[in-house]
Design an enzyme around this catalytic site. Structure first.
Site, PDB file in Angstrom:
ATOM      1  N   HIS A   1      27.188  -9.444  34.657  1.00  0.00           N
ATOM      2  CA  HIS A   1      26.908  -9.164  36.077  1.00  0.00           C
ATOM      3  C   HIS A   1      26.509  -7.699  36.289  1.00  0.00           C
ATOM      4  O   HIS A   1      25.679  -7.395  37.133  1.00  0.00           O
ATOM      5  CB  HIS A   1      28.115  -9.492  36.958  1.00  0.00           C
ATOM      6  CG  HIS A   1      28.266 -10.936  37.256  1.00  0.00           C
ATOM      7  ND1 HIS A   1      27.307 -11.691  37.895  1.00  0.00           N
ATOM      8  CD2 HIS A   1      29.290 -11.787  36.990  1.00  0.00           C
ATOM      9  CE1 HIS A   1      27.729 -12.937  38.021  1.00  0.00           C
ATOM     10  NE2 HIS A   1      28.920 -13.019  37.481  1.00  0.00           N
TER      11      HIS A   1
ATOM     12  N   HIS B   1      31.184 -12.287  30.376  1.00  0.00           N
ATOM     13  CA  HIS B   1      30.605 -12.887  31.580  1.00  0.00           C
ATOM     14  C   HIS B   1      30.491 -11.847  32.695  1.00  0.00           C
ATOM     15  O   HIS B   1      29.437 -11.690  33.313  1.00  0.00           O
ATOM     16  CB  HIS B   1      31.473 -14.073  32.029  1.00  0.00           C
ATOM     17  CG  HIS B   1      31.023 -14.729  33.286  1.00  0.00           C
ATOM     18  ND1 HIS B   1      30.407 -15.954  33.296  1.00  0.00           N
ATOM     19  CD2 HIS B   1      31.103 -14.337  34.578  1.00  0.00           C
ATOM     20  CE1 HIS B   1      30.120 -16.285  34.549  1.00  0.00           C
ATOM     21  NE2 HIS B   1      30.545 -15.314  35.348  1.00  0.00           N
ATOM     22  N   GLU B   2      31.580 -11.128  32.927  1.00  0.00           N
ATOM     23  CA  GLU B   2      31.579 -10.120  33.995  1.00  0.00           C
ATOM     24  C   GLU B   2      30.676  -8.942  33.634  1.00  0.00           C
ATOM     25  O   GLU B   2      29.980  -8.393  34.490  1.00  0.00           O
ATOM     26  CB  GLU B   2      33.004  -9.648  34.302  1.00  0.00           C
ATOM     27  CG  GLU B   2      33.960 -10.745  34.745  1.00  0.00           C
ATOM     28  CD  GLU B   2      33.454 -11.631  35.872  1.00  0.00           C
ATOM     29  OE1 GLU B   2      32.630 -11.176  36.699  1.00  0.00           O
ATOM     30  OE2 GLU B   2      33.879 -12.796  35.928  1.00  0.00           O
TER      31      GLU B   2
ATOM     32  N   CYS C   1      30.749 -19.843  37.655  1.00  0.00           N
ATOM     33  CA  CYS C   1      30.619 -18.529  38.294  1.00  0.00           C
ATOM     34  C   CYS C   1      30.794 -18.678  39.792  1.00  0.00           C
ATOM     35  O   CYS C   1      30.225 -19.601  40.396  1.00  0.00           O
ATOM     36  CB  CYS C   1      29.247 -17.931  37.961  1.00  0.00           C
ATOM     37  SG  CYS C   1      28.996 -16.273  38.640  1.00  0.00           S
TER      38      CYS C   1
END
Length: 183
Positions: free
Chosen positions: A147, A143-144, A101
Site C-alpha cells: 500500500h 501486504h501493507e 483487503c
C-alpha cells in the site's frame, strides 16, 4: 480523541500513489493518525491497515494480527505501528496464501509472498526496530508495505483463476469445504 476513519476503496487515486516518509513521528497529528488507524482496523475486522487506506499518504501502517471473522486462524499480537518500514532481506521461499483487503471489499486472492522477511521500522516512540517475521505476519507486513508503494494485492495475483468472492472464500476456505482452485 480517537476517530474511526473512512476506508477508501479501489479506484481512489491515493491507493496508487507512493506514500511519503514521516519526518516528525512525535507530531500530534501523526500520533492521532496512529490511534485512528488502530481503532479503524479493529472495527473493520482487519489484521492490518496502511495510512493510504484512510487517505493519508504517509509511510505508516499497523500490523494487528488477531483471530476475527475475516481471519479466524490469525495469530494473536498487539497492534503495532510501523513507521517508514523497510524490508531488509527475504527468504527465497515464496508461498501463496489467501488475502483480502479493506480497500477491495468482497474479493479474495491467492497471493505469492516471501515466507520470511527481515524488516526495520521506527515505532511510535521514535525507536528503530528490527525484526524477523514469518508466515502470516510476514504476509500482513508485505501486504501493507505494498500500500505504501501504491500497490494492492490484486497486482500480485498470478491468474484470475486465483480470485474468489468473500462469500465463496468463507464457504470453501474458512469452512474447509474445498480450498483448491479449479482451473
Amino acid at each position: 480523541m480517537t476517530e474511526l476513519a473512512p476506508i477508501i476503496q479501489l479506484g481512489n487515486p491515493i491507493l496508487r500513489q507512493k506514500a511519503v516518509d514521516i519526518e516528525n513521528i512525535q507530531d500530534q497529528d501523526i500520533q492521532k493518525l496512529i490511534d485512528n488507524l488502530i481503532a479503524t482496523v479493529d472495527l473493520a475486522n482487519g489484521v492490518g491497515i496502511a495510512a493510504p487506506q484512510i487517505a493519508a499518504s504517509y509511510r505508516l501502517f499497523i500490523v494487528a494480527s488477531r483471530p476475527n471473522a475475516r481471519y479466524p486462524s490469525a495469530p494473536e499480537m498487539e497492534p503495532t505501528a510501523m513507521i517508514n518500514p523497510q524490508i531488509i532481506s527475504h527468504s527465497t521461499e515464496v508461498l501463496k496464501g489467501w488475502e483480502g483487503c479493506l480497500s477491495v471489499p468482497g474479493i479474495r486472492g491467492l497471493v505469492p509472498r516471501y515466507q520470511k522477511i527481515e524488516i526495520e521500522y521506527t515505532d511510535r516512540n521514535g525507536n528503530l526496530q528490527k525484526q524477523e517475521l514469518t508466515d502470516f505476519v510476514a504476509r500482513i507486513f508485505q501486504h501493507e508495505y505494498d500500500h505504501l508503494e501504491g500497490k494492492v494485492f490484486l497486482d500480485r495475483v498470478e491468474s484470475t483463476y486465483e480470485l474468489m468472492t468473500e462469500a465463496e472464500y468463507q464457504q470453501r476456505v474458512v469452512n474447509n469445504i474445498d480450498s483448491s482452485i479449479q482451473q
